[in-house]
Design a protein around this motif. Structure first.
Motif, mmCIF file in Angstrom:
data_model
loop_
_atom_site.group_PDB
_atom_site.id
_atom_site.type_symbol
_atom_site.label_atom_id
_atom_site.label_comp_id
_atom_site.label_asym_id
_atom_site.label_seq_id
_atom_site.Cartn_x
_atom_site.Cartn_y
_atom_site.Cartn_z
ATOM 1 N N SER A 12 27.771 49.658 44.995
ATOM 2 C CA SER A 12 29.147 49.158 44.408
ATOM 3 C C SER A 12 28.900 48.274 43.230
ATOM 4 C CB SER A 12 29.766 48.358 45.573
ATOM 5 O OG SER A 12 28.896 47.346 46.007
ATOM 6 N N SER A 13 29.943 47.884 42.497
ATOM 7 C CA SER A 13 29.872 47.244 41.322
ATOM 8 C C SER A 13 29.066 47.758 40.185
ATOM 9 C CB SER A 13 29.485 45.609 41.817
ATOM 10 O OG SER A 13 30.015 44.666 40.475
ATOM 11 N N HIS A 63 39.409 61.824 43.298
ATOM 12 C CA HIS A 63 40.579 61.582 44.136
ATOM 13 C C HIS A 63 41.413 62.532 43.894
ATOM 14 C CE1 HIS A 63 38.908 57.166 44.215
ATOM 15 N NE2 HIS A 63 38.763 57.366 42.814
ATOM 16 N N PRO A 110 34.884 43.764 43.499
ATOM 17 C CA PRO A 110 35.563 44.879 43.557
ATOM 18 C C PRO A 110 35.859 45.843 42.098
ATOM 19 C CG PRO A 110 36.828 42.989 43.581
ATOM 20 C CD PRO A 110 35.520 42.603 43.587
ATOM 21 N N ASP A 111 36.203 46.981 42.243
ATOM 22 C CA ASP A 111 36.257 47.641 41.029
ATOM 23 C C ASP A 111 37.069 47.244 40.011
ATOM 24 O OD1 ASP A 111 34.535 49.380 42.194
ATOM 25 O OD2 ASP A 111 36.122 51.167 42.654
ATOM 26 N N SER A 112 38.207 46.420 40.422
ATOM 27 C CA SER A 112 39.245 45.922 39.568
ATOM 28 C C SER A 112 38.845 44.565 38.904
ATOM 29 C CB SER A 112 40.331 45.537 40.550
ATOM 30 O OG SER A 112 40.052 44.662 41.537
ATOM 31 N N ALA A 113 37.646 44.154 39.235
ATOM 32 C CA ALA A 113 37.082 42.814 38.616
ATOM 33 C C ALA A 113 37.061 43.307 37.180
ATOM 34 C CB ALA A 113 35.999 42.302 39.307
ATOM 35 N N PRO A 114 37.311 42.175 36.298
ATOM 36 C CA PRO A 114 36.979 42.482 34.763
ATOM 37 C C PRO A 114 35.701 42.406 34.594
ATOM 38 C CG PRO A 114 37.782 40.372 35.179
ATOM 39 C CD PRO A 114 38.051 41.141 36.447
ATOM 40 N N SER A 149 33.890 49.307 32.066
ATOM 41 C CA SER A 149 34.598 49.845 33.523
ATOM 42 C C SER A 149 33.588 49.305 34.561
ATOM 43 C CB SER A 149 34.790 51.244 33.363
ATOM 44 O OG SER A 149 35.446 51.514 34.688
ATOM 45 N N ARG A 150 34.294 49.031 35.841
ATOM 46 C CA ARG A 150 33.475 48.708 36.984
ATOM 47 C C ARG A 150 33.840 49.799 37.936
ATOM 48 N NH1 ARG A 150 31.094 44.009 37.921
ATOM 49 N NH2 ARG A 150 32.533 42.709 36.737
ATOM 50 N N PHE A 151 33.011 50.310 38.793
ATOM 51 C CA PHE A 151 33.237 51.524 39.781
ATOM 52 C C PHE A 151 32.202 51.181 40.766
ATOM 53 C CE2 PHE A 151 30.261 53.309 36.820
ATOM 54 C CZ PHE A 151 29.551 54.042 37.355
ATOM 55 N N HIS A 152 32.463 51.976 41.882
ATOM 56 C CA HIS A 152 31.587 52.139 42.854
ATOM 57 C C HIS A 152 31.061 53.794 42.991
ATOM 58 C CE1 HIS A 152 35.556 53.443 44.710
ATOM 59 N NE2 HIS A 152 34.667 54.268 45.698
#
Length: 488
Positions: free
Chosen positions: A180-181, A162, A235-239, A266-269
């Motif tokens: 994703s996820s 980023h 989504p990335d923000s989901a626990p 951590s969750r990411f795409h």
């Protein structure tokens, strides 16, 4: 020269930025590194340091310290019984080192600090403009304090996927999201894989990747887990729930691995992206700021550190009087390597996530047979580890040009020890007369190969006989310095 004027401004304090900062400071250049986070807060996902990266660290006197923090793994277990052997790598490090990226950061951070780099934590670059003479950046503390201006001859953007510098300069990052996820987590297992290196398990609807680190005790051992569930796309923000990780690992590994604890998670795409140009005027992109890929194969951090090793000596050379076109070779050499890393990790990721049963059966059969062929297996292992990377040579140059010289046997020290003093190295043929040249370190090889001029990053710039003068011209092209040679 103002107090805030420097030769090089580095943005981003991960392993890529720290490598550039340490190298520039070691070469006597003024360098400031800006990192928005405090060092103590870093949480780094990478756990695999490849052989070529360890060679580069060894040439900076850092490999032994990093080896103390982790465990060497001589193989990677892929689909079913397909196993990628690293033990035959032509390297002092025939394995992948499993250690936290936090440890890599710590070793490289000490390197940069001890050589005199200025490191500004809790600060960020909010604006940057370049002209024919340099780059003017506005640096502001993240706590909202007063901003200041830093003027640099060159700027290295190592500020991640980023990248603020990409945004500030309006540089695109073409590519797409491909998965994703994805979940990364530190997990403690009572029945995890043992003695098999890195292990990948998959099913039509999920995969799990386990990387062991730490020691076994009465309650099990810790692993870095990467998991993905086709039917749980969040989504990335989901626990990330413990049961989610446990379920995927059981299905992917075809057994209960005994999950007893979950630490960091951590969750990411996953994206596959690469900038079109690694150089934009006096700004250079390196690491995740230049390319991002699937985590499959552990290519990201390693490719980034190797970017840094390629760029830093060229910056030093041009600051010392070499022609500007030397800096163009950074993109020419590293862009194809980044593209190849994206392709390699992408092929592995797409293979892992295949859904049709027949396609998966074919994948397992093909991978097993290919990796059963020693020549193919060794080539794939070298690409995975970075030891087979070679750079393009100019027309008429010796076939060895562009290959790494790290394994050339020398009288006395190994090449990576010799290279702890920055600069080019001239390797003389065995039993040849000495060559006096103040601009290069001279060593002698113990085998029957030709003379070699070796770049500071360990790759061969020239090969031939030391008396034909070709190496003098090659040294001049790269450094702007014509060696004063007195044959003896």
């Amino acid at each position: 020269m103002r107090p805030d004027d420097v030769d090089v401004l580095v943005v981003g304090g991960g392993p890529v930025g720290l490598t550039v900062a340490g190298d520039m400071a070691r070469s006597g250049r003024s360098v400031t590194l800006v990192e928005r986070r405090p060092r103590s807060s870093f949480s780094r996902p990478a756990v695999a340091t490849q052989a070529r990266t360890l060679e580069l660290l060894d040439s900076r006197g850092l490999a032994d310290a990093l080896l103390e923090t982790g465990d060497p793994m001589p193989a990677v277990t892929l689909f079913r019984d397909a196993r990628l052997e690293l033990s035959r790598l032509r390297s002092r490090y025939p394995f992948v080192l499993i250690t936290s990226q936090t440890d890599v950061d710590r070793v490289l951070g000490r390197y940069a600090f001890e050589h005199g780099a200025t490191i500004l934590n809790r600060a960020e670059v909010i604006a940057a403009e370049q002209d024919d003479e340099g780059v003017t950046a506005t640096v502001r503390p993240t706590d909202g304090g007063e901003a200041r201006t830093v003027r640099a001859r060159y700027l290295v953007a190592a500020d991640g996927a980023h990248s603020t510098i990409r945004d500030v300069l309006g540089v695109g990052f073409p590519g797409r999201s491909v998965l994703s996820s994805l979940v990364l987590a530190d997990v403690k297992l009572t029945d995890g894989p043992t003695g098999t290196g890195l292990v990948l398990g998959s099913a039509p609807d999920c995969f799990g990747f386990l990387v062991p680190y730490g020691r076994w005790d009465d309650e099990g051992a810790w692993f870095r887990a990467s998991t993905w569930d086709r039917n749980r796309q969040l989504p990335d923000s989901a626990p990330v729930a413990r049961d989610e990780i446990a379920s995927v690992l059981i299905r992917a590994m075809k057994r209960d691995v005994g999950l007893v604890d979950v630490g960091w998670r951590s969750r990411f795409h996953c994206d596959e992206r690469q900038v079109d140009a690694y150089r934009v005027g006096r700004v250079f992109f390196a690491g995740d700021a230049a390319h991002v890929c699937s985590p499959m194969g552990g290519q990201g951090m390693n490719t980034g550190i190797q970017d840094a090793a390629n760029l830093s000596w060229k910056l030093d050379a041009v600051l010392g009087g070499a022609e500007d076109e030397v800096l163009d070779s950074y993109h020419d050499e590293r862009y194809p390597v980044g593209k190849s890393a994206l392709r390699r990790s992408g092929v592995m990721m797409r293979g892992v996530t295949l859904e049709p049963r027949l396609a998966r059966v074919a994948r397992d059969l093909i991978a097993s047979r290919l990796l059963g062929l020693r020549r193919v297996s060794d080539l794939l292992a070298g690409n995975f580890a970075g030891t087979e990377i070679r750079y393009a040579r100019r027309r008429g140059q010796h076939p060895l040009v562009g290959t790494r010289a790290t394994e050339v046997p020398l009288v006395g020290k190994r090449l990576t020890e010799v290279q702890r003093r920055p600069g080019f190295v001239l390797i003389r043929p065995r039993n040849s007369g000495p060559v006096a040249a103040a601009e290069v370190v001279r060593v002698e090889r113990t085998d029957d190969g030709p003379a070699l001029l070796v770049r500071p990053d360990g790759y061969i710039a020239w090969a031939g006989t030391p008396t034909d003068g070709g190496w003098v011209e090659e040294l001049r092209w790269w450094t702007g310095v014509r060696a004063a040679v007195v044959p003896r």
